[in-house]
Scaffold this active site. Structure first.
Site, PDB file in Angstrom:
ATOM      1  N   ARG A  46    -108.840 -35.309   0.351  1.00 11.65           N
ATOM      2  CA  ARG A  46    -109.591 -34.097   0.008  1.00 11.65           C
ATOM      3  C   ARG A  46    -108.849 -33.243  -1.008  1.00 11.65           C
ATOM      4  NH1 ARG A  46    -111.050 -31.794   5.809  1.00 11.65           N
ATOM      5  NH2 ARG A  46    -108.801 -31.981   5.821  1.00 11.65           N
ATOM      6  N   LYS A 152    -101.523 -45.472  15.452  1.00  7.55           N
ATOM      7  CA  LYS A 152    -101.679 -44.525  16.543  1.00  7.55           C
ATOM      8  C   LYS A 152    -101.838 -43.102  16.032  1.00  7.55           C
ATOM      9  CE  LYS A 152     -97.038 -43.086  17.467  1.00  7.55           C
ATOM     10  NZ  LYS A 152     -97.082 -41.691  17.289  1.00  7.55           N
ATOM     11  N   ASP A 181     -98.331 -50.738  14.923  1.00  5.21           N
ATOM     12  CA  ASP A 181     -97.304 -49.971  15.618  1.00  5.21           C
ATOM     13  C   ASP A 181     -96.042 -50.171  14.790  1.00  5.21           C
ATOM     14  OD1 ASP A 181     -94.996 -49.414  17.378  1.00  5.21           O
ATOM     15  OD2 ASP A 181     -96.582 -49.004  18.821  1.00  5.21           O
ATOM     16  N   HIS A 182     -95.538 -49.094  14.186  1.00  3.69           N
ATOM     17  CA  HIS A 182     -94.465 -49.324  13.209  1.00  3.69           C
ATOM     18  C   HIS A 182     -93.178 -49.837  13.856  1.00  3.69           C
ATOM     19  CE1 HIS A 182     -92.769 -45.319  14.202  1.00  3.69           C
ATOM     20  NE2 HIS A 182     -91.662 -45.770  13.640  1.00  3.69           N
ATOM     21  N   LYS A 186     -89.952 -53.125  12.706  1.00  2.00           N
ATOM     22  CA  LYS A 186     -88.489 -53.066  12.677  1.00  2.00           C
ATOM     23  C   LYS A 186     -87.920 -54.470  12.852  1.00  2.00           C
ATOM     24  CE  LYS A 186     -88.344 -48.466  14.858  1.00  2.00           C
ATOM     25  NZ  LYS A 186     -87.687 -47.471  14.029  1.00  2.00           N
ATOM     26  N   GLU A 220     -84.050 -39.162  20.298  1.00  2.00           N
ATOM     27  CA  GLU A 220     -83.989 -38.608  18.948  1.00  2.00           C
ATOM     28  C   GLU A 220     -83.233 -37.291  18.968  1.00  2.00           C
ATOM     29  OE1 GLU A 220     -87.709 -39.417  16.457  1.00  2.00           O
ATOM     30  OE2 GLU A 220     -88.514 -38.992  18.434  1.00  2.00           O
ATOM     31  N   ASP A 239     -96.985 -39.637  22.410  1.00  2.00           N
ATOM     32  CA  ASP A 239     -96.418 -39.907  21.089  1.00  2.00           C
ATOM     33  C   ASP A 239     -95.612 -41.213  21.060  1.00  2.00           C
ATOM     34  OD1 ASP A 239     -95.907 -39.136  18.387  1.00  2.00           O
ATOM     35  OD2 ASP A 239     -93.928 -38.368  18.949  1.00  2.00           O
ATOM     36  N   HIS A 244     -95.029 -47.256  21.186  1.00  2.00           N
ATOM     37  CA  HIS A 244     -93.744 -47.821  20.770  1.00  2.00           C
ATOM     38  C   HIS A 244     -92.941 -48.435  21.934  1.00  2.00           C
ATOM     39  CE1 HIS A 244     -94.804 -45.949  17.125  1.00  2.00           C
ATOM     40  NE2 HIS A 244     -94.325 -44.749  17.360  1.00  2.00           N
ATOM     41  N   LYS A 340     -86.944 -35.736  22.435  1.00  2.00           N
ATOM     42  CA  LYS A 340     -86.503 -35.118  21.179  1.00  2.00           C
ATOM     43  C   LYS A 340     -85.371 -34.152  21.476  1.00  2.00           C
ATOM     44  CE  LYS A 340     -90.643 -35.857  18.501  1.00  2.00           C
ATOM     45  NZ  LYS A 340     -90.181 -36.937  17.611  1.00  2.00           N
TER      46      LYS A 340
HETATM   47  C1  BG6 Z   1     -93.528 -41.709  15.512  1.00  2.00           C
HETATM   48  C2  BG6 Z   1     -93.627 -40.462  16.342  1.00  2.00           C
HETATM   49  O1  BG6 Z   1     -94.589 -42.560  15.809  1.00  2.00           O
HETATM   50  O2  BG6 Z   1     -92.300 -42.362  15.789  1.00  2.00           O
HETATM   51  C3  BG6 Z   1     -92.468 -39.545  16.017  1.00  2.00           C
HETATM   52  O3  BG6 Z   1     -94.852 -39.792  16.092  1.00  2.00           O
HETATM   53  C4  BG6 Z   1     -91.151 -40.280  16.182  1.00  2.00           C
HETATM   54  O4  BG6 Z   1     -92.492 -38.394  16.833  1.00  2.00           O
HETATM   55  C5  BG6 Z   1     -91.162 -41.596  15.430  1.00  2.00           C
HETATM   56  O5  BG6 Z   1     -90.127 -39.453  15.672  1.00  2.00           O
HETATM   57  C6  BG6 Z   1     -89.926 -42.413  15.745  1.00  2.00           C
HETATM   58  O6  BG6 Z   1     -89.880 -43.502  14.879  1.00  2.00           O
HETATM   59  P1  BG6 Z   1     -88.505 -44.062  14.333  1.00  2.00           P
HETATM   60  O7  BG6 Z   1     -88.889 -45.256  13.526  1.00  2.00           O
HETATM   61  O8  BG6 Z   1     -87.889 -42.958  13.540  1.00  2.00           O
HETATM   62  O9  BG6 Z   1     -87.672 -44.403  15.524  1.00  2.00           O
END
Ligand code: BG6
Length: 484
Positions: A46, A152, A181-182, A186, A220, A239, A244, A340
């Site tokens: 947008r 997600k 799912d990222h 890894k 984290e 989250d 994850h 966190k």
């Molecule tokens: C994301 C979350 O999906 O994954 C974040 O929304 C989190 O809150 C992050 O910090 C962690 O990913 P990574 O790859 O930094 O461990």
């Protein structure tokens, strides 16, 4: 191999995900030479910007990240020739994803293969799929593909996840939907399968016969980093956990798939995830960070973060105990925790072994542990006992490590490279089928229900989390491994 020519459409092109993760990954793919000359990117957003200013903004972000040692992107100097070539393939289109006109305009720009990537808030996934469907953009061209990538949040509970899936599947075939799912991008998460199933020295020990319990930690040091209003609706559980952490759980705990094809891998994961018992009421702990000191600096508490309700009850820490109903894992609890503003940034899996069946040396000096380090100093560590030098039979704790960087050259990898590439190649083995989304939601449903009431336990920023999480393990005569 070079991926087939295609147009990658990025919805949410002016957003953070594209800037911080997707474009740097596309740049990495360009550097590694796997993009076809016919690869193009159309950014849709947008935002009122031009193609030129979009390109300039992305270029500036790449340079900024390349010079920031803390960024996950580690390209050193950006190669100007690669960037110029890539920039020439980037086109920006202003458009609102809730407006049919956007998709009609898009249809005019696309023929042939296309990947539609929803880098937008979850509430836009269904409208985008609908818009694409109406404009005929999900109909596959002869011999070609049209794929939809979503990331997600896949819903915010079991019912909404099911509804989203039903909606998507009414518009596209399952094999067109790539749920990212990222964590599965890894290297170290993918490597779990090889570690387990390509070696003889680990897998035979990987069961209730030898293991006492398993810990999965994603800690984290970051706080909510300006994402307060997003986080207020999510919380640590939604989250991180059903997505994850459950993906890591599946890699650690699944039975060996018959082969590495997507069907076999996803079937094996699906079977494991559906064997996880819903969380029992006593087996969940939530926390919220209060002010504290971390990395030599004072950090405000979660309730003082921008965009956060000063009386917020949203958790920034979650710990769970899970039981898995399979013969391999009978009686072996899995403890998961994430939070966190903790003392250290550390994503790790700890397999703790039972003591030897015959205690020849009495109680050991430390439990045998195998730790997989997913982030940071990646690799694997074992901790065991050995005879202390000198007379007598006293034991001493020792450790042994495999450090990933001692064996492999550091290749820039944000994690999205292999996922984007696999999507263009049509390899869905690293993506999630609907069952891998829904089963974890069913497991955490009792937690969502229970946490509608009550308050999270505060923990100081820079600590190891709420004391309730220690109690969760202490009750079972166990303790969390240190964050390292
Ligand atoms: C994301 C979350 O999906 O994954 C974040 O929304 C989190 O809150 C992050 O910090 C962690 O990913 P990574 O790859 O930094 O461990």
């Amino acid at each position: 191999a070079i991926a087939p020519a295609c147009t990658l459409v990025l919805f949410g092109a002016a957003g953070d995900l594209v800037k911080r993760l997707l474009m740097p990954s596309i740049y990495d793919l360009a550097v590694s030479g796997v993009l076809d000359p016919g690869f193009r990117v159309v950014g849709v957003d947008r935002a009122d910007i031009s193609t030129q200013s979009w390109r300039d903004g992305l270029n500036a972000a790449l340079h900024e990240m390349a010079s920031d040692p803390a960024a996950e992107f580690n390209a050193g100097a950006i190669r100007e020739d690669v960037w110029q070539d890539l920039a020439g393939r980037l086109e920006f289109m202003r458009g609102d994803v809730t407006d049919d006109a956007t998709f009609e305009a898009l249809a005019k720009r696309i023929d042939g293969n296309a990947v539609f990537y929803c880098a937008v808030a979850g509430r836009f996934f269904a409208p985008i799929a609908e818009g694409l469907g109406k404009a005929g953009l999900l109909r596959r061209p002869g011999g070609g593909f049209r794929r939809l990538v979503i990331e997600k949040p896949f819903g915010d509970d079991l019912a909404s996840a099911r509804a989203l899936d039903a909606e998507l599947l009414s518009l596209a075939a399952e094999e067109q939907i790539y749920r990212i799912d990222h964590f599965l991008g890894k290297e170290t998460v993918q490597a779990i399968l090889a570690l387990r199933f390509a070696n003889r020295i680990f897998e035979p020990l990987w069961s209730a016969e030898h293991l006492d319990h398993v810990q999965i930690t994603a800690a984290e040091t970051l706080g909510v980093e300006g994402r307060g209003s997003f986080y207020e609706r999510a919380g640590a559980l939604r989250d991180m956990v059903p997505n994850h952490l459950f993906q890591i759980l599946a890699m650690v705990a699944m039975e060996p798939p018959a082969d590495l094809g997507e069907r076999a891998v996803r079937d094996a994961k699906g079977r494991l995830l559906s064997a996880v018992r819903p969380v029992a009421p006593d087996d969940m702990v939530r926390g919220q960070y209060a002010a504290g000191s971390l990395g030599g600096a004072h950090r405000v508490g979660y309730r003082e973060e921008p965009g956060v309700d000063p009386r917020s009850r949203v958790e920034t820490y979650a710990a769970l105990k899970l039981d898995i109903d399979t013969p391999r894992w009978a009686g072996v609890p899995f403890y998961l925790r994430t939070g966190k503003r903790l003392a250290a940034h550390c994503t790790q899996i700890v397999l703790q072994f039972k003591p030897p069946a015959h205690a020849l040396f009495g109680a050991g000096s430390q439990p045998n542990r195998l730790t997989l380090h997913i982030d940071g100093d990646k690799g694997l560590r074992t901790a065991f006992d050995i005879k202390a030098p000198g007379p007598g039979w006293a034991l001493a704790p020792v450790a042994e490590a495999f450090r990933h960087d001692d064996f492999f050259e550091h290749v820039p990898n944000i994690g999205y490279e292999s996922l984007l590439y696999a999507c263009m190649m049509g390899d869905a083995s690293l993506f999630q089928r609907a069952d891998a989304i829904e089963a974890p939601w069913a497991v955490v449903e009792p937690v969502l229900e229970a946490w509608k009431a009550g308050e999270p336990e505060p923990y100081p920023a820079g600590s190891a989390g709420p004391s309730g999480a220690d109690a969760l393990l202490a009750r079972d005569g166990r303790a969390w491994a240190p964050l390292q």
